[in-house]
Motif scaffolding. Structure first.
Motif, PDB file in Angstrom:
ATOM      1  N   ALA A  21       2.152   3.079  -9.378  1.00 22.70           N
ATOM      2  CA  ALA A  21       3.461   2.744  -8.415  1.00 22.70           C
ATOM      3  C   ALA A  21       4.536   3.264  -8.948  1.00 22.70           C
ATOM      4  CB  ALA A  21       3.731   1.153  -8.594  1.00 22.70           C
ATOM      5  N   VAL A  22       4.492   3.582 -10.127  1.00 24.74           N
ATOM      6  CA  VAL A  22       5.874   4.104 -11.380  1.00 24.74           C
ATOM      7  C   VAL A  22       6.077   6.241 -11.184  1.00 24.74           C
ATOM      8  CG1 VAL A  22       7.016   4.649 -13.421  1.00 24.74           C
ATOM      9  CG2 VAL A  22       6.480   2.602 -12.440  1.00 24.74           C
ATOM     10  N   LYS A  23       6.503   6.823 -10.629  1.00 22.50           N
ATOM     11  CA  LYS A  23       6.502   7.826 -10.427  1.00 22.50           C
ATOM     12  C   LYS A  23       6.750   8.675 -11.551  1.00 22.50           C
ATOM     13  CE  LYS A  23       4.003   7.516  -6.902  1.00 22.50           C
ATOM     14  NZ  LYS A  23       1.709   7.748  -6.911  1.00 22.50           N
ATOM     15  N   PRO A  36      19.326   3.627  -7.432  1.00 20.63           N
ATOM     16  CA  PRO A  36      18.976   4.026  -8.665  1.00 20.63           C
ATOM     17  C   PRO A  36      17.418   2.956  -8.668  1.00 20.63           C
ATOM     18  CG  PRO A  36      20.221   3.770  -9.414  1.00 20.63           C
ATOM     19  CD  PRO A  36      21.130   4.473  -8.306  1.00 20.63           C
ATOM     20  N   SER A  37      15.636   2.892  -8.313  1.00 21.28           N
ATOM     21  CA  SER A  37      16.227   1.495  -8.322  1.00 21.28           C
ATOM     22  C   SER A  37      15.271   0.986  -9.763  1.00 21.28           C
ATOM     23  CB  SER A  37      14.271   1.192  -7.129  1.00 21.28           C
ATOM     24  OG  SER A  37      13.342   2.974  -8.065  1.00 21.28           O
ATOM     25  N   HIS A  38      14.472  -0.038  -9.700  1.00 24.53           N
ATOM     26  CA  HIS A  38      14.137  -0.390 -10.868  1.00 24.53           C
ATOM     27  C   HIS A  38      12.820   0.738 -11.511  1.00 24.53           C
ATOM     28  CE1 HIS A  38      10.143  -2.209 -12.749  1.00 24.53           C
ATOM     29  NE2 HIS A  38      10.919  -3.326 -13.603  1.00 24.53           N
ATOM     30  N   GLY A  43      10.581   5.462 -14.181  1.00 23.38           N
ATOM     31  CA  GLY A  43       9.634   6.724 -14.088  1.00 23.38           C
ATOM     32  C   GLY A  43      10.897   7.474 -15.415  1.00 23.38           C
ATOM     33  N   LEU A  44      11.645   7.643 -15.314  1.00 22.83           N
ATOM     34  CA  LEU A  44      12.268   8.669 -16.423  1.00 22.83           C
ATOM     35  C   LEU A  44      11.835   8.110 -18.111  1.00 22.83           C
ATOM     36  CD1 LEU A  44      14.993  10.500 -16.569  1.00 22.83           C
ATOM     37  CD2 LEU A  44      15.958   8.662 -17.369  1.00 22.83           C
ATOM     38  N   ALA A 248       4.419  -3.300 -15.505  1.00 28.56           N
ATOM     39  CA  ALA A 248       4.577  -1.765 -15.710  1.00 28.56           C
ATOM     40  C   ALA A 248       5.966  -1.765 -13.957  1.00 28.56           C
ATOM     41  CB  ALA A 248       4.338  -0.238 -15.338  1.00 28.56           C
ATOM     42  N   SER A 249       5.226  -2.785 -12.899  1.00 31.88           N
ATOM     43  CA  SER A 249       5.723  -2.485 -11.443  1.00 31.88           C
ATOM     44  C   SER A 249       6.590  -3.333 -11.982  1.00 31.88           C
ATOM     45  CB  SER A 249       4.544  -2.412 -11.127  1.00 31.88           C
ATOM     46  OG  SER A 249       3.905  -3.392 -10.640  1.00 31.88           O
ATOM     47  N   GLY A 250       7.060  -3.829 -12.818  1.00 29.61           N
ATOM     48  CA  GLY A 250       8.530  -4.606 -13.297  1.00 29.61           C
ATOM     49  C   GLY A 250       8.161  -6.422 -12.575  1.00 29.61           C
ATOM     50  N   ALA A 251       7.385  -7.171 -12.877  1.00 28.49           N
ATOM     51  CA  ALA A 251       6.687  -8.278 -12.071  1.00 28.49           C
ATOM     52  C   ALA A 251       7.124  -9.209 -12.658  1.00 28.49           C
ATOM     53  CB  ALA A 251       5.592  -8.188 -12.452  1.00 28.49           C
ATOM     54  N   SER A 252       8.364 -10.286 -13.050  1.00 27.18           N
ATOM     55  CA  SER A 252       8.662 -10.550 -14.324  1.00 27.18           C
ATOM     56  C   SER A 252       7.911 -11.557 -14.268  1.00 27.18           C
ATOM     57  CB  SER A 252      10.136 -11.355 -14.378  1.00 27.18           C
ATOM     58  OG  SER A 252       9.833 -12.169 -13.148  1.00 27.18           O
TER      59      SER A 252
END
Length: 330
Positions: A21-23, A36-38, A43-44, A248-252
């Motif tokens: 999900a993270v490119k 710029p998204s989460h 991704g950086l 890694a896809s941002g779920a807290s």
């Protein structure tokens, strides 16, 4: 502005690297009106981790000796876009993810002195670590880059992190590093007409430089902290601690791990914690009668990158110094 991707491969398997999900991206757009998204920020970080893990240090004799280097493939470049005309390109050595210097507005290689090198007390080895095709601005040699400049002047070193967001970062980069470099280039072009940047401009530049190191290279080393920080990427207000869970896809989720060191202290222990994980036993003494266990080390570094043995001295921060002592990037 497009950035040539470096080679990717090998290294530790990390949560970000395994999350489709993270490119990966080597640039970050902070221009007004952009969103710029989460995931773009993560991704950086994913790109930096891949570049570090995919680098074979045995392929460069100078990097093996932790010496100055100019080989282009030994550097990682990321770009931050500030608006349609302004951008900053940051250069890290792939052997250690140290931030070595920057250019502005994507200069053409070989186009003349445009590179600002971070250095410790005008250290010749630091100043000679410049990517091939770029030439440093010698008038910038004395810029007093310090590890911890962003935090150590505050009464509470942890406090400055609460203000960091994508908006604050953009403001600091434009008003700090970009403005400093722009003024320095103007002075170099015509010193009779233009003035050298004043000390206040230098101060803002080094603070911005320090923030960039914290939110890029340091986050790539300490992924649980990175995941926690990324949840407030757009709004700010980070408490400086990782959560007990998250993805890694941002779920807290989970609870704040305030039992672990704050981020500004954690970064000083990267080499020790890395060695502890490699040894798979023991503890790390961090002073004031406190020690960290093997499980603490795993909870702090998580899927982040480990320090290469022999590249960073044990017992030091990624800048080879403690906060408040001068050193070129991290």
């Amino acid at each position: 502005m497009r950035i040539r991707e470096g080679s990717i491969g090998g290294g530790r398997a990390v949560p970000l690297a395994g999350d489709d999900a993270v490119k990966e991206t080597s640039s970050l757009n902070l221009a007004d009106g952009s969103a710029p998204s989460h995931d773009q920020y993560l991704g950086l970080i994913k790109h930096m981790q891949a570049q570090y893990n995919g680098y074979d240090i045995t392929g460069c004799e100078r990097c093996k000796k932790n010496d100055s280097c100019t080989v282009a493939t030994c550097f990682l470049r990321i770009e931050v876009v500030l608006d349609d005309e302004k951008s900053i390109q940051f250069y890290f050595t792939r052997r250690d993810l140290y931030l070595r210097g920057w250019t502005i507005d994507d200069p053409a290689p070989g186009g003349g002195p445009t590179y600002v090198a971070a250095s410790k007390d005008n250290d010749s080895k630091d100043l000679a670590t410049v990517p091939a095709g770029l030439t440093r601005i010698v008038e910038a040699d004395h810029i007093p880059i310090e590890h911890g400049r962003f935090t150590h002047q505050a009464k509470d070193p942890a406090k400055p992190f609460e203000s960091i967001s994508r908006w604050k970062l953009a403001s600091q980069l434009e008003g700090g590093l970009h403005r400093y470099s722009h003024d320095l280039l103007a002075y170099r072009a015509d010193p009779r007409k233009n003035k050298r940047p004043e000390p206040s401009r230098v101060e803002e530049a080094v603070k911005a430089f320090d923030v960039v190191a914290y939110v890029t290279a340091e986050m790539a080393r300490f992924e649980p902290y990175c995941m926690s920080f990324s949840e407030v990427w757009n709004l700010g207000g980070w408490n400086g601690y990782p959560n007990s869970s998250g993805s890694a896809s941002g779920a807290s989720g989970g609870t704040v791990r305030a039992d672990l060191p704050h981020f500004c202290s954690a970064v000083n222990e990267w080499s020790k914690l890395s060695q502890l994980i490699r040894d798979n036993q023991g503890t790390v003494n961090i002073g004031n009668g406190k020690s960290l266990s093997l499980q603490d080390a795993k909870d702090m570094i998580g899927g982040g990158v480990l320090c290469r043995p022999g590249v960073t001295s044990q017992g030091t921060s990624p800048s080879n110094t403690r906060p408040g002592k001068k050193r070129g990037g991290r």
